[in-house]
Design a protein around this motif. Structure first.
Motif, PDB file in Angstrom:
ATOM      1  N   HIS A   1     106.078  20.796   1.587  1.00 48.32           N
ATOM      2  CA  HIS A   1     105.343  19.893   0.498  1.00 48.32           C
ATOM      3  C   HIS A   1     103.978  20.009   1.252  1.00 48.32           C
ATOM      4  CE1 HIS A   1     103.739  16.556  -1.914  1.00 48.32           C
ATOM      5  NE2 HIS A   1     103.647  15.777  -0.699  1.00 48.32           N
ATOM      6  N   ASN A   2     102.906  20.191   0.449  1.00 45.27           N
ATOM      7  CA  ASN A   2     101.697  20.266   0.844  1.00 45.27           C
ATOM      8  C   ASN A   2     100.980  18.767   0.736  1.00 45.27           C
ATOM      9  OD1 ASN A   2      98.825  20.419   1.429  1.00 45.27           O
ATOM     10  ND2 ASN A   2      98.683  22.476   0.324  1.00 45.27           N
ATOM     11  N   THR A   3     100.809  18.238   2.069  1.00 44.94           N
ATOM     12  CA  THR A   3     100.227  16.779   1.910  1.00 44.94           C
ATOM     13  C   THR A   3      98.784  16.562   1.897  1.00 44.94           C
ATOM     14  OG1 THR A   3     100.350  17.006   4.413  1.00 44.94           O
ATOM     15  CG2 THR A   3     102.474  15.906   3.333  1.00 44.94           C
ATOM     16  N   SER A   4      98.082  17.633   1.978  1.00 40.12           N
ATOM     17  CA  SER A   4      96.516  17.693   1.780  1.00 40.12           C
ATOM     18  C   SER A   4      96.270  16.745   0.564  1.00 40.12           C
ATOM     19  CB  SER A   4      96.119  19.162   1.807  1.00 40.12           C
ATOM     20  OG  SER A   4      94.508  19.022   1.674  1.00 40.12           O
ATOM     21  N   SER A   5      95.149  16.195   0.718  1.00 42.05           N
ATOM     22  CA  SER A   5      94.431  15.678  -0.514  1.00 42.05           C
ATOM     23  C   SER A   5      93.706  16.540  -1.442  1.00 42.05           C
ATOM     24  CB  SER A   5      93.458  14.534   0.130  1.00 42.05           C
ATOM     25  OG  SER A   5      92.491  15.085   0.927  1.00 42.05           O
TER      26      SER A   5
END
Length: 437
Positions: free
Chosen positions: A189-193
């Protein structure tokens, strides 16, 4: 040394009363064994005098506990004391590792873990990465183990430190049943904003006698910062234990290859991981990899340096992250201590490596209160009083809080990976860090 011993025993008494009684019994047994074999029938023998001179340096409360244990023993039982000592030691050790290791709590972070193999040698790579909260809360979710191969992994670590020869493999056996705190094979999962920002990748090399599991909690913390960590388990004979593609175990064997061959194999495995993993992660998880760096601990650091120096011009490698680099194990193939790197790099050193003036690359940060073992999970494997006491003999755990050490290392590395600038002030943020060079 006597003051250190007294302090350690007092700490055991204060924080681990059950373990204190076992310790007191062990000390009493040890003193009586010495007396039983070295003293004469004269109650004023010199060995008893030596015992008294040693005992008077302990605190009164500790003396009282030892005296109580002493009443259980007689000199005529001297032959049985060694067995009693071993039984007491095993019991004390068993008590000390109950509910261990100490898995750090993560706030608002879900981490997944899986194991892949590289094509050439079948080298195993353990991945740690951000996953979804749904994966963690799924009723069918399985938590990945701390030791990928259970007892086979922990026994391999025990062999390396000669615990097996002493019949003490059980001291690390509790790691075999411990949880990693990571969801097995969860989605990435890409947690970047910023949805367009790809996840960074750190390909990491373990130390001499290490493996892909022994820094699990540290890598879990790094993954909580939005980094994919790929821990390579080398096949050159320097892993404590690894499983080959045919299912056979390759145990630690320092003579499997020469030093130069080891380093060459290690570097080639890191380079293969750098090229193979981004494509494999996109194929399996539809995840695109962004900035890629290599790193390592101890002997893993020279391996990473050699990989970076030998990489092709169009390589994905954008930087180096080194922990206590064992630069003396370069076998004449690496730049000397204090050299600059051909690419951006940050080196973190423990108290002992800083004292030895180990420096490398663009930036060296001394992690105050950290020992060599703080760059893996060693300080978390048993209660701090046990690991700190053990550190009188080997650099297992420094005086700084190990969870705080891991968190500040992860924050710093995350900042460096994202901006690729060692001079960034954010790379140096952390009250444990001391700027060296």
């Amino acid at each position: 040394q006597n003051n250190s011993t007294t302090l350690c025993l007092y700490c055991i008494m204060k924080h681990q009363p059950n373990l204190f009684f076992i310790t007191a019994l062990c000390l009493s047994a040890a003193f009586h064994v010495i007396d039983g074999f070295t003293s004469s029938s004269d109650p004023q023998s010199t060995s008893l005098s030596r015992r008294s001179s040693t005992m008077h340096m302990l605190p009164p409360t500790l003396l009282s506990g030892i005296d109580d244990a002493t009443t259980l023993l007689t000199r005529s039982q001297a032959i049985t004391y060694p067995l009693g000592f071993l039984a007491a030691f095993r019991t004390g050790a068993a008590i000390s590792v109950i509910n261990q290791p100490q898995m750090p709590k993560l706030v608002n972070a879900a981490i997944g873990s899986t194991v892949l193999r590289l094509p050439t040698y079948g080298t195993r790579v353990r991945l740690f990465y951000p996953t979804t909260s749904e994966a963690v809360n799924d009723s069918n979710a399985v938590m990945a183990p701390y030791c990928t191969d259970g007892l086979q992994t922990s026994n391999g670590m025990a062999r390396l430190v000669k615990f097996d020869a002493l019949g003490l493999s059980f001291l690390l056996a509790h790691l075999a049943n411990a949880s990693s705190g990571c969801v097995a094979d969860g989605p990435i999962h890409n947690t970047s904003s910023n949805d367009d920002e790809d996840l960074p990748l750190l390909v990491y090399s373990h130390g001499y006698g290490g493996n892909m599991d022994m820094a699990t909690y540290f890598f879990r913390t790094m993954a909580s910062k939005g980094i994919i960590v790929a821990a390579v388990e080398h096949t050159d004979g320097t892993a404590s234990s690894t499983i080959l593609p045919d299912g056979s175990e390759r145990k630690f064997n320092e003579y499997l290859m020469t030093g130069r061959q080891q380093l060459t194999r290690r570097a080639s495995e890191l380079l293969e991981a750098v090229e193979f993993l981004p494509k494999e992660l996109e194929r399996i998880y539809s995840t695109k990899v962004g900035t890629t760096m290599v790193g390592g601990h101890s002997y893993g650091a020279p391996s990473a340096i050699m990989a970076a120096n030998g990489a092709a011009e169009d390589s994905r490698i954008a930087g180096l992250i080194l922990h206590d680099p064992a630069l003396g194990m370069g076998y004449g193939m690496l730049p000397p201590n204090g050299a600059k790197s051909k690419m951006p790099s940050v080196t973190y050193t423990s108290d002992e490596y800083n004292k030895a003036k180990v420096r490398y690359g663009d930036l060296t940060l001394h992690v105050r209160g950290a020992y060599h073992g703080n760059f893996v999970d060693a300080p978390l494997w048993a209660p701090s009083v046990v690991m700190r006491t053990l550190s009188l003999l080997i650099p297992a755990a420094g005086p700084s809080n190990p969870v705080e050490v891991h968190d500040q290392l992860a924050e710093s590395a995350s900042e460096f990976i994202r901006n690729k600038n060692p001079a960034s002030p954010n790379v140096q943020i952390g009250n444990l860090f001391e700027y060296i060079a």
